[in-house]
Design a protein around this motif. Structure first.
Motif, mmCIF file in Angstrom:
data_model
loop_
_atom_site.group_PDB
_atom_site.id
_atom_site.type_symbol
_atom_site.label_atom_id
_atom_site.label_comp_id
_atom_site.label_asym_id
_atom_site.label_seq_id
_atom_site.Cartn_x
_atom_site.Cartn_y
_atom_site.Cartn_z
ATOM 1 N N PHE A 29 0.874 -1.220 0.131
ATOM 2 C CA PHE A 29 -0.132 0.060 -0.092
ATOM 3 C C PHE A 29 0.802 1.317 0.016
ATOM 4 O O PHE A 29 2.003 1.268 0.329
ATOM 5 N N TYR A 56 -4.972 7.200 -0.847
ATOM 6 C CA TYR A 56 -4.312 5.843 -0.871
ATOM 7 C C TYR A 56 -4.501 5.066 -2.010
ATOM 8 O O TYR A 56 -5.355 5.047 -2.803
ATOM 9 N N SER A 58 -3.990 0.770 -2.542
ATOM 10 C CA SER A 58 -3.571 -0.231 -1.499
ATOM 11 C C SER A 58 -4.090 -1.658 -2.184
ATOM 12 O O SER A 58 -5.482 -1.687 -2.723
ATOM 13 N N LEU A 62 -7.742 -0.659 4.451
ATOM 14 C CA LEU A 62 -7.231 -0.010 5.377
ATOM 15 C C LEU A 62 -8.191 0.592 6.071
ATOM 16 O O LEU A 62 -9.234 1.097 5.799
ATOM 17 N N ARG A 63 -7.565 1.344 7.519
ATOM 18 C CA ARG A 63 -8.388 2.046 8.233
ATOM 19 C C ARG A 63 -7.302 3.026 8.544
ATOM 20 O O ARG A 63 -6.191 2.974 8.570
ATOM 21 N N SER A 86 -13.415 0.466 7.511
ATOM 22 C CA SER A 86 -12.498 -0.284 6.573
ATOM 23 C C SER A 86 -12.627 0.157 5.141
ATOM 24 O O SER A 86 -13.854 0.116 4.631
ATOM 25 N N VAL A 113 -2.465 4.162 10.483
ATOM 26 C CA VAL A 113 -2.807 3.119 9.368
ATOM 27 C C VAL A 113 -2.967 1.824 9.958
ATOM 28 O O VAL A 113 -1.948 1.198 10.211
ATOM 29 N N ASP A 115 -4.835 -2.317 9.241
ATOM 30 C CA ASP A 115 -5.507 -3.096 8.074
ATOM 31 C C ASP A 115 -7.022 -3.173 8.576
ATOM 32 O O ASP A 115 -7.365 -2.800 9.840
ATOM 33 N N LEU A 121 -0.289 -0.824 10.883
ATOM 34 C CA LEU A 121 0.727 -0.981 9.561
ATOM 35 C C LEU A 121 1.651 0.387 9.495
ATOM 36 O O LEU A 121 2.867 -0.095 9.270
#
Length: 259
Positions: A29, A56, A58, A62-63, A86, A113, A115, A121
């Motif tokens: 990502f 983003y 990816s 992602l959150r 999410s 960040v 998942d 992440l």
């Protein structure tokens, strides 16, 4: 996946530099903070959000969740932040925000960040000088068009029960109401049972005072210091003292001399 052992020293150095930038990248990502609303050197009223526009790209969901910092320490007091739904894999935009209910200054904002399963992440750091007055405005500031658009999309993605989300309004109202009523209920039971008890029962009734007297002293100190969160600790702990006294009252009514 790229094997870094086969890359030249210059390529490895460039990869490390890119990973330290505001826009952070990996094989899975890439994320960057595009802009903020308002920009730096802004003054906001209580509860007015500082929005961050995030771009983003990816291969995984992602959150994003924001938090404010001053001198490297998170400004947690009276802090509120965005929910972190999410976002689906692919290329897109997201929004994160942070606000404060009390007078607060931050010199940077960090976006964590995650998942989809809330595994951390990365963390993006964005220097910004923003101040909250702690005063509720008569008229709220109008956010930028992109902030309104992305916030509306984020609200539609709410996930009940997920971290960063809130308890349902009705359930929260009931919990707060019961906790609030337990405070005067405790004082009434404490005085009533202490006066009406003797011997071992009086010792059992007096036991909560070991915790509630320091708790009341701390609450009064926080109130005198001007903290807007002064009743919070009492709201969390006093229900336990009330339940304990109610149990002693019930036991005394069954096995001891009725109160």
């Amino acid at each position: 996946m790229v094997n870094r052992s086969r890359l030249g020293p210059l390529a490895v150095l460039l990869a490390l530099v890119c990973n330290c930038a505001v826009g952070q990248s990996s094989d899975r990502f890439s994320v960057k903070i595009v802009e903020t609303d308002p920009e730096s050197d802004a003054t906001l009223a209580a509860r007015e959000p500082l929005y961050l526009r995030i771009a983003y790209d990816s291969d995984t969901a992602l959150r994003f969740q924001a938090s404010g910092f001053v001198d490297g320490v998170e400004a947690r007091d009276a802090e509120a932040m965005n929910i972190a739904p999410s976002y689906q894999p692919g290329r897109g935009e997201a929004v994160a925000w942070v606000s404060y209910d009390a007078a607060t200054r931050i010199d940077e904002v960090r976006v964590t960040v995650f998942d989809a399963s809330w595994k951390k992440l990365d963390t993006l750091t964005y220097p910004i000088d923003t101040h909250w007055t702690g005063v509720v405005p008569k008229a709220w500031r109008q956010p930028a068009q992109w902030a309104r658009r992305l916030s509306a999309a984020q609200q539609s993605m709410r996930e009940p029960g997920s971290p960063g989300d809130q308890v349902s309004d009705s359930g929260l109202d009931v919990v707060v109401m019961l906790a609030g009523w337990s405070i005067p209920g405790y004082f009434i039971l404490q005085i009533y049972l202490f006066v009406r008890s003797r011997g071992g029962w009086r010792t059992a009734v007096a036991l909560p005072l070991l915790g509630t007297v320091p708790l009341i002293a701390y609450t009064l100190y926080a109130l005198m210091a001007g903290s807007n969160l002064w009743p919070l600790v009492m709201l969390f702990l006093m229900p336990f003292a009330f339940v304990y006294l109610a149990a002693v009252w019930l036991a005394k009514s069954i096995w001891g001399q009725p109160a």
